[in-house]
Every structure is written in structure tokens, then in C-alpha cells.
Write an enzyme that holds these catalytic residues in place. Structure first.
Site, short mmCIF file in Angstrom:
data_model
loop_
_atom_site.label_atom_id
_atom_site.label_comp_id
_atom_site.label_asym_id
_atom_site.label_seq_id
_atom_site.Cartn_x
_atom_site.Cartn_y
_atom_site.Cartn_z
CB ILE A 72 -0.93 0.11 1.11
CG1 ILE A 72 -2.03 -1.24 1.32
CG2 ILE A 72 -1.78 1.50 1.48
CD1 ILE A 72 -2.92 -1.16 2.56
CB SER A 79 4.26 0.55 -1.40
OG SER A 79 3.68 1.32 -2.66
CE1 TYR A 90 1.30 0.68 -9.16
CE2 TYR A 90 1.86 1.72 -7.39
CZ TYR A 90 0.92 0.94 -8.24
OH TYR A 90 -0.22 0.66 -7.73
CB THR A 142 1.24 -3.14 -8.94
OG1 THR A 142 1.51 -3.41 -7.53
CG2 THR A 142 -0.29 -2.68 -8.95
CE LYS A 150 -1.25 -5.84 -4.87
NZ LYS A 150 -2.07 -4.53 -5.29
CG HIS A 171 -4.97 -1.80 -6.91
ND1 HIS A 171 -3.88 -1.65 -7.72
CD2 HIS A 171 -4.98 -0.54 -6.40
CE1 HIS A 171 -2.91 -0.62 -7.36
NE2 HIS A 171 -3.60 -0.06 -6.35
C1 PYR Z 1 -3.54 3.10 -4.92
O1 PYR Z 1 -3.94 4.35 -4.53
O2 PYR Z 1 -4.19 2.50 -5.19
C2 PYR Z 1 -2.29 2.86 -5.19
O3 PYR Z 1 -1.93 1.87 -5.58
C3 PYR Z 1 -1.10 4.00 -5.32
#
Ligand code: PYR
Length: 370
Positions: free
Chosen positions: A94, A123, A147, A173, A242, A266
Site C-alpha cells: 500500500i 510499496s 511501479y 503491480t 499482482k 487492488h
Molecule cells: C493506490 O492508491 O491504489 C495505489 O496503488 C497508489
């Protein structure tokens, strides 16, 4: 503090949290977290249909009580990609834990470290640096969620740093190449009140005062199987993909070299209208056929949910918002309280379902509720 966090007044208290159920934590966190941050954490995209489906999907399946099963003190230990766990759940990645508490990710990391036998997912959009997180994590196991940058050299640098920090897996992700339409954030004109040190090397502006979509726009937005291959080859670490919600994408990820599938929508924050995450799990696990392990998240709020996910093919599950609410309500001790709740709640369910071990859960039969 004014300068550091732009006047964003996150909680600072450190105390154990009583967890009767995790839904109530959200209501309590709402009272102590500034509105912009709370709405960002708790909110999702569009009509928040998928957010609600993540909870409702559990009600499609029931657990059969089993008796005369000779069970006492159920054992929750398990392993994934050769890593031993005390419990079949870990922290989901997160962004920006500093929205919940001033200890930021270091608080979450310490809660998980003090609980022991689980894994912290760091994250790329952490508001704390690797060193700050390590101060809480104290050598405990961590996976790194990336990311990606549009720039391959930057990606190499970030992976190098994550490896130097001790990451034992990479989580790609893949479902967030841009942000879902988060109405609540738009109303609040939400921007992150602090920077993101890990991606600041590729992010012009460093994240502070930026919206999520501004940040995604500077990150890599076109993600393919080639990215999975690159991450695997360059990092030499197991790569979890993911955001998988279909058998087809699971097979594509495995074909590209993924060491694990991470079933997730998500937390309902991306494509609204997507099924509840649990509704997708069984078909994916039947396609995967144990070629690689499966992590499941989006909607875990009770021990029954962990049980149902494992009985439907997940190896472990990820805990998201409930841990952040624990952080908001009690810093690292609150995170530990939430992890302890899930451990004891799962043990209760295991006992009542006549399952002594996690392996027994994998063989438990669920029934359809119509
Ligand atoms: C979100 O806010 O869902 C992210 O993955 C940053």
C-alpha cells in the site's frame, strides 16, 4: 512538522487496539485520520461496486463445520517460495502509510516485525525510505512492490536498491497503469502531503503535492509480459504479478516467468465493475494447477475469508486496509493487534471447521450458497 507533512495531521499515538471485527476499525479510523487521507485509503473507484463486491463475494461460498475431527490448537504455519511463515497472511503493498500515522511505513514494519513470521510488502510509493522502514522492520522479511519507471536504467537502480535493502521477492503491480476514477479524491482534490523517496529518482516533483494520476503518468503505463521477463532476469528474484483476475492473465504471467500469481483487484480501486476478487479465485487456481503459488487479496476482513481463500486455491493472503486502520488507531502496536486478530480468528475458524493445518484447509470443501 508543518514543513515535513504540509500540515497533514496524521495520528501519532502508539497503543494496542481492541479488534472485535475489522469493519469497526474503519469507522474508528475515520474519526482520527484527516478526511483527505481517510477517503484516499478507504475509497475506491466509480460507484465503489467492486469495493462492495469484495466483501459480498464471500457470501457465495460457505464453510462446512466438521466435527469428530480430533483437532485442537490449529497450526497456522506454512511456507511460500521456500519462505517459512507463522501465518498464511502477509502485508499487501500500500502506498503512503503516512496518511494513516506519522510513523509511516516504519510503524507498519515494526508491527509486522513484532508479530513475527509474516512479510512486509514495501510499496514503491512508500512515504518512508528503505532505511526508515528497516528501522521498524529490523531485518524481518520484506518483498518489494514496483511501479516501474518509463526509463529502464531507473528500474535497474530501483531494483538494485531493493535488493540491497534485502527484498526476497519482487511484486509487479500490473493493474494500475493509471488510476481508477476515485471520486472521493477528486472531490477532496487529494494530493499526497509528503514525498515518496523510493521513486523520487524518476518522479519529477517527488510526489509531494501531486495527485495519484500525476504520479502514474510519470510511471510506466504500458505493461506487458516483457516487463515480467525483465524483472525476473534483472533482479534474479521471484516475481509475483499482482492484479490477476482471469485464468488467461495468470497463464500469461507464468509464461513470462512469474514465480507467483497475486490475485487482486487492488481493493476495488482500479476497474469498477470488476468482480469481487474472491469470485475470480477458483477459476484461476484451477488454471494454475499449483505450477506457482497464489497470493490472494482484496476483501480479507475475517478469519473465515482467509479460510475460504485458501480452500479455493490461495496459498496465502494479503492484508491491506485493516492493517492501515490498525496503524491509524495505534501505530505499530495497532498493526500488531490487527495481525494478532487475524491469527486468532483464523485459528477459531480452523477449529470449528475441523482443520488442524493449512494443508487441511487446502483440502476442505466449501459449499455453494444460492
Ligand atoms: C493506490 O492508491 O491504489 C495505489 O496503488 C497508489
Amino acid at each position: 512538522e508543518e514543513e515535513v507533512n504540509n500540515g497533514y495531521d496524521a495520528p501519532t499515538n502508539v497503543n494496542e487496539v481492541e479488534v472485535i471485527n475489522t469493519y469497526e476499525l474503519e469507522e474508528k479510523a475515520k474519526k482520527v485520520v484527516p478526511k483527505g487521507g481517510f477517503d484516499y485509503m478507504s475509497g475506491a473507484s466509480g460507484d465503489e461496486f467492486t469495493l462492495k463486491q469484495n466483501i459480498e463475494a464471500w457470501n457465495a461460498k460457505g464453510i462446512l463445520p466438521r466435527v469428530l475431527a480430533d483437532v485442537e490448537f490449529p497450526e497456522t504455519n506454512t511456507s511460500i517460495i521456500g519462505q517459512e511463515l507463522k501465518v498464511p497472511f502477509i502485508m499487501s503493498p500500500i502506498a503512503a502509510h503516512g496518511l494513516a500515522h506519522q510513523a509511516k511505513e516504519a510503524g507498519t514494519a515494526r508491527g509486522i516485525a513484532e508479530f513475527g513470521g509474516s512479510i512486509m510488502s514495501i510499496s514503491a510509493y512508500s512515504g518512508a525510505s528503505f532505511d526508515e522502514i528497516e528501522a521498524g522492520l529490523g531485518g524481518n522479511n520484506r518483498w518489494f512492490q514496483i511501479y516501474m519507471s518509463k526509463d529502464e536504467e531507473m528500474n535497474k537502480n530501483i531494483i538494485d536498491e531493493a535488493k540491497a535493502d534485502g527484498a526476497t521477492a519482487i511484486i509487479l503491480t500490473a493493474d494500475a497503469t493509471l488510476s481508477g476514477n476515485r471520486d472521493r479524491d477528486d472531490h477532496n482534490k487529494f494530493v499526497y502531503p509528503f514525498g515518496m523517496p523510493i521513486v523520487s529518482r524518476y518522479l519529477k516533483g517527488g510526489a509531494k503535492n501531486m495527485s495519484l494520476n500525476n504520479i502514474y503518468a510519470q510511471s510506466k503505463q504500458k505493461i506487458s509480459m516483457a516487463d515480467v521477463r525483465f524483472l525476473k532476469e534483472y533482479s534474479d528474484l521471484p516475481v509475483f504479478v499482482k492484479g490477476i483476475q482471469t485464468p488467461e492473465d495468470a497463464m500469461a504471467a507464468i509464461g513470462a516467468g512469474a514465480a507467483g500469481i497475486w490475485v487482486s483487484n487492488h481493493g476495488g480501486r482500479q476497474l469498477d465493475g470488476a468482480p469481487g476478487s474472491f469470485a475470480t479465485l477458483k477459476a484461476i487456481s484451477e488454471a494454475v494447477q499449483n505450477r506457482v503459488p497464489i497470493v490472494f487479496d482484496s476483501g480479507i476482513r475475517r478469519g473465515e475469508h482467509i479460510f475460504k481463500a485458501i480452500a479455493s486455491g490461495a496459498d496465502i493472503v494479503g492484508i491491506g486496509r485493516p492493517a492501515l486502520y490498525g496503524l491509524a488507531l495505534g501505530g505499530w502496536k495497532g498493526v500488531k493487534s490487527v495481525f494478532e486478530y487475524f491469527e486468532s480468528d483464523l485459528k477459531r475458524v480452523m477449529q470449528l471447521a475441523g482443520t488442524q493445518t493449512i494443508e487441511d484447509i487446502k483440502h476442505a470443501r466449501l459449499f455453494d450458497i444460492k
